[in-house]
Every structure is written in C-alpha cells, then in structure tokens.
Motif scaffolding. Structure first.
Motif, PDB file in Angstrom:
ATOM      1  N   PHE A  87      12.585  -7.587  -3.066  1.00  0.00           N
ATOM      2  CA  PHE A  87      11.267  -7.919  -3.586  1.00  0.00           C
ATOM      3  C   PHE A  87      10.964  -6.986  -4.752  1.00  0.00           C
ATOM      4  O   PHE A  87      11.054  -5.777  -4.631  1.00  0.00           O
ATOM      5  N   ILE A  88      10.633  -7.540  -5.899  1.00  0.00           N
ATOM      6  CA  ILE A  88      10.309  -6.742  -7.080  1.00  0.00           C
ATOM      7  C   ILE A  88       8.803  -6.764  -7.261  1.00  0.00           C
ATOM      8  O   ILE A  88       8.185  -7.815  -7.345  1.00  0.00           O
ATOM      9  N   SER A  89       8.198  -5.578  -7.312  1.00  0.00           N
ATOM     10  CA  SER A  89       6.741  -5.516  -7.440  1.00  0.00           C
ATOM     11  C   SER A  89       6.276  -4.862  -8.732  1.00  0.00           C
ATOM     12  O   SER A  89       5.108  -4.912  -9.057  1.00  0.00           O
ATOM     13  N   THR A  90       7.194  -4.230  -9.460  1.00  0.00           N
ATOM     14  CA  THR A  90       6.841  -3.546 -10.698  1.00  0.00           C
ATOM     15  C   THR A  90       7.941  -3.812 -11.723  1.00  0.00           C
ATOM     16  O   THR A  90       9.119  -3.710 -11.396  1.00  0.00           O
ATOM     17  N   VAL A  91       7.556  -4.161 -12.942  1.00  0.00           N
ATOM     18  CA  VAL A  91       8.547  -4.427 -13.978  1.00  0.00           C
ATOM     19  C   VAL A  91       8.199  -3.691 -15.263  1.00  0.00           C
ATOM     20  O   VAL A  91       7.034  -3.361 -15.510  1.00  0.00           O
ATOM     21  N   GLU A  92       9.231  -3.436 -16.038  1.00  0.00           N
ATOM     22  CA  GLU A  92       9.096  -2.807 -17.353  1.00  0.00           C
ATOM     23  C   GLU A  92       9.911  -3.634 -18.330  1.00  0.00           C
ATOM     24  O   GLU A  92      11.029  -4.067 -18.013  1.00  0.00           O
ATOM     25  N   ALA A  93       9.376  -3.857 -19.524  1.00  0.00           N
ATOM     26  CA  ALA A  93      10.071  -4.657 -20.530  1.00  0.00           C
ATOM     27  C   ALA A  93      11.336  -3.955 -20.998  1.00  0.00           C
ATOM     28  O   ALA A  93      11.423  -2.728 -21.012  1.00  0.00           O
ATOM     29  N   LYS A  94      12.310  -4.745 -21.395  1.00  0.00           N
ATOM     30  CA  LYS A  94      13.538  -4.208 -21.974  1.00  0.00           C
ATOM     31  C   LYS A  94      13.300  -3.840 -23.437  1.00  0.00           C
ATOM     32  O   LYS A  94      12.320  -4.265 -24.042  1.00  0.00           O
ATOM     33  N   GLY A  95      14.224  -3.084 -23.988  1.00  0.00           N
ATOM     34  CA  GLY A  95      14.192  -2.788 -25.411  1.00  0.00           C
ATOM     35  C   GLY A  95      13.173  -1.739 -25.815  1.00  0.00           C
ATOM     36  O   GLY A  95      12.831  -1.631 -26.980  1.00  0.00           O
ATOM     37  N   GLY A  96      12.681  -0.973 -24.860  1.00  0.00           N
ATOM     38  CA  GLY A  96      11.745   0.093 -25.196  1.00  0.00           C
ATOM     39  C   GLY A  96      10.323  -0.360 -25.470  1.00  0.00           C
ATOM     40  O   GLY A  96       9.499   0.434 -25.913  1.00  0.00           O
ATOM     41  N   LEU A  97      10.025  -1.626 -25.219  1.00  0.00           N
ATOM     42  CA  LEU A  97       8.656  -2.095 -25.428  1.00  0.00           C
ATOM     43  C   LEU A  97       7.739  -1.525 -24.351  1.00  0.00           C
ATOM     44  O   LEU A  97       8.106  -1.507 -23.177  1.00  0.00           O
ATOM     45  N   PRO A  98       6.562  -1.046 -24.719  1.00  0.00           N
ATOM     46  CA  PRO A  98       5.641  -0.472 -23.721  1.00  0.00           C
ATOM     47  C   PRO A  98       4.852  -1.555 -22.976  1.00  0.00           C
ATOM     48  O   PRO A  98       3.636  -1.641 -23.059  1.00  0.00           O
ATOM     49  N   ILE A  99       5.588  -2.406 -22.247  1.00  0.00           N
ATOM     50  CA  ILE A  99       4.969  -3.489 -21.487  1.00  0.00           C
ATOM     51  C   ILE A  99       5.347  -3.291 -20.025  1.00  0.00           C
ATOM     52  O   ILE A  99       6.533  -3.191 -19.686  1.00  0.00           O
ATOM     53  N   PHE A 100       4.345  -3.240 -19.165  1.00  0.00           N
ATOM     54  CA  PHE A 100       4.541  -2.999 -17.747  1.00  0.00           C
ATOM     55  C   PHE A 100       3.685  -3.978 -16.958  1.00  0.00           C
ATOM     56  O   PHE A 100       2.628  -4.395 -17.418  1.00  0.00           O
ATOM     57  N   ALA A 101       4.136  -4.318 -15.757  1.00  0.00           N
ATOM     58  CA  ALA A 101       3.354  -5.208 -14.901  1.00  0.00           C
ATOM     59  C   ALA A 101       3.553  -4.809 -13.453  1.00  0.00           C
ATOM     60  O   ALA A 101       4.637  -4.357 -13.069  1.00  0.00           O
ATOM     61  N   THR A 102       2.510  -4.953 -12.677  1.00  0.00           N
ATOM     62  CA  THR A 102       2.614  -4.697 -11.242  1.00  0.00           C
ATOM     63  C   THR A 102       2.104  -5.916 -10.486  1.00  0.00           C
ATOM     64  O   THR A 102       1.226  -6.632 -10.958  1.00  0.00           O
ATOM     65  N   GLN A 103       2.682  -6.138  -9.325  1.00  0.00           N
ATOM     66  CA  GLN A 103       2.234  -7.205  -8.454  1.00  0.00           C
ATOM     67  C   GLN A 103       1.525  -6.572  -7.259  1.00  0.00           C
ATOM     68  O   GLN A 103       1.547  -7.082  -6.152  1.00  0.00           O
ATOM     69  N   TRP A 104       0.920  -5.440  -7.497  1.00  0.00           N
ATOM     70  CA  TRP A 104       0.164  -4.705  -6.495  1.00  0.00           C
ATOM     71  C   TRP A 104      -0.991  -4.056  -7.215  1.00  0.00           C
ATOM     72  O   TRP A 104      -1.057  -4.051  -8.438  1.00  0.00           O
ATOM     73  N   HIS A 105      -1.920  -3.550  -6.484  1.00  0.00           N
ATOM     74  CA  HIS A 105      -3.116  -2.953  -7.077  1.00  0.00           C
ATOM     75  C   HIS A 105      -3.002  -1.431  -7.035  1.00  0.00           C
ATOM     76  O   HIS A 105      -3.288  -0.810  -6.015  1.00  0.00           O
ATOM     77  N   PRO A 106      -2.584  -0.812  -8.151  1.00  0.00           N
ATOM     78  CA  PRO A 106      -2.388   0.634  -8.141  1.00  0.00           C
ATOM     79  C   PRO A 106      -3.662   1.428  -7.891  1.00  0.00           C
ATOM     80  O   PRO A 106      -3.600   2.576  -7.480  1.00  0.00           O
ATOM     81  N   GLU A 107      -4.816   0.832  -8.098  1.00  0.00           N
ATOM     82  CA  GLU A 107      -6.063   1.574  -7.913  1.00  0.00           C
ATOM     83  C   GLU A 107      -6.514   1.642  -6.463  1.00  0.00           C
ATOM     84  O   GLU A 107      -7.370   2.457  -6.103  1.00  0.00           O
ATOM     85  N   LYS A 108      -5.967   0.821  -5.596  1.00  0.00           N
ATOM     86  CA  LYS A 108      -6.488   0.702  -4.231  1.00  0.00           C
ATOM     87  C   LYS A 108      -6.493   2.000  -3.425  1.00  0.00           C
ATOM     88  O   LYS A 108      -7.514   2.317  -2.824  1.00  0.00           O
ATOM     89  N   PRO A 109      -5.400   2.775  -3.348  1.00  0.00           N
ATOM     90  CA  PRO A 109      -5.458   3.980  -2.505  1.00  0.00           C
ATOM     91  C   PRO A 109      -6.531   4.975  -2.931  1.00  0.00           C
ATOM     92  O   PRO A 109      -7.050   5.729  -2.116  1.00  0.00           O
ATOM     93  N   GLN A 110      -6.861   4.984  -4.192  1.00  0.00           N
ATOM     94  CA  GLN A 110      -7.816   5.970  -4.678  1.00  0.00           C
ATOM     95  C   GLN A 110      -9.252   5.464  -4.693  1.00  0.00           C
ATOM     96  O   GLN A 110     -10.179   6.234  -4.505  1.00  0.00           O
ATOM     97  N   TYR A 111      -9.444   4.174  -4.895  1.00  0.00           N
ATOM     98  CA  TYR A 111     -10.801   3.679  -5.133  1.00  0.00           C
ATOM     99  C   TYR A 111     -11.314   2.624  -4.159  1.00  0.00           C
ATOM    100  O   TYR A 111     -12.489   2.301  -4.191  1.00  0.00           O
ATOM    101  N   GLU A 112     -10.474   2.050  -3.344  1.00  0.00           N
ATOM    102  CA  GLU A 112     -10.921   1.007  -2.416  1.00  0.00           C
ATOM    103  C   GLU A 112     -11.027   1.585  -1.005  1.00  0.00           C
ATOM    104  O   GLU A 112     -10.055   2.078  -0.456  1.00  0.00           O
ATOM    105  N   TRP A 113     -12.205   1.499  -0.432  1.00  0.00           N
ATOM    106  CA  TRP A 113     -12.454   2.077   0.888  1.00  0.00           C
ATOM    107  C   TRP A 113     -13.043   1.051   1.844  1.00  0.00           C
ATOM    108  O   TRP A 113     -13.855   1.349   2.688  1.00  0.00           O
ATOM    109  N   ASP A 114     -12.622  -0.205   1.722  1.00  0.00           N
ATOM    110  CA  ASP A 114     -13.091  -1.286   2.588  1.00  0.00           C
ATOM    111  C   ASP A 114     -12.424  -1.141   3.955  1.00  0.00           C
ATOM    112  O   ASP A 114     -11.204  -1.243   4.073  1.00  0.00           O
ATOM    113  N   SER A 115     -13.210  -0.928   4.987  1.00  0.00           N
ATOM    114  CA  SER A 115     -12.646  -0.725   6.331  1.00  0.00           C
ATOM    115  C   SER A 115     -11.976  -1.990   6.864  1.00  0.00           C
ATOM    116  O   SER A 115     -11.208  -1.930   7.816  1.00  0.00           O
TER     117      SER A 115
END
Length: 97
Positions: free
Chosen positions: A1-29
């Motif tokens: 399963f791939i959840s994070t990708v980076e473009a080839k060729g040195g392009l500064p393009i990144f994508a995630t299929q997850w929410h990187p902000e959740k552990p720090q900012y989401e506190w829904d019980s």
C-alpha cells in the motif's frame, strides 16, 4: 500500500493519502487517532520538509489584480453540521469552470 508519493526528476511535488495534521491537531474522541510524541515529531518533520521545498517553486498569477481574488481569506467558513462532518468548520469552493 502506497500512502505517500514524491515526483520524479527533482520536482517539488508531494502527495499523501493520509492526514498528516491529525496526530497534532485532531482530538475527536470518536476517532482512533494516536497522539504519542513520536507521531507529533514525525508530523513536524514532514511539515518542515514540505515548507523547505516551497522556495523551489515560483507560482504566479496572471496579474497582480488576480491574486487577491484567490486568497482563502475570501471564503466564508461554514458549519459542517449539514453534511455530517467531524470538523469544526469547512470552506466550500465552487467548481472551477
């Protein structure tokens, strides 16, 4: 399963299929989100990495007058109650034509 990708060729393009902000900012019980120090430090690393990539791009608008129309501060946040979301507020944008 791939959840994070980076473009080839040195392009500064990144994508995630997850929410990187959740552990720090989401506190829904109702959601199972872990908040250990390792998770927060990992997210801070990811955020700092992405911010460090930003100077590699030079996005521009067609004219100086076009930029202010696209700022997120022009949107009016709405309550997500009407569409069953756990977020406190949402910004809804019309589809591009």
């Amino acid at each position: 399963f791939i959840s994070t990708v980076e473009a080839k060729g040195g392009l500064p393009i990144f994508a995630t299929q997850w929410h990187p902000e959740k552990p720090q900012y989401e506190w829904d019980s109702g959601e199972f989100i872990q908040h250990p120090a390792e998770a927060v430090l990992t997210i801070q690393y990811v955020a700092q990495f992405i911010v460090a990539q930003a100077p590699q791009t030079t996005p521009t608008f067609p004219s100086p007058k076009a930029e202010p129309d696209e700022l997120i501060s022009n949107s009016t946040p709405v309550s997500p109650d009407s569409f069953n979301s756990s977020f406190d507020q949402c910004s809804i944008f019309p589809a591009s034509s």
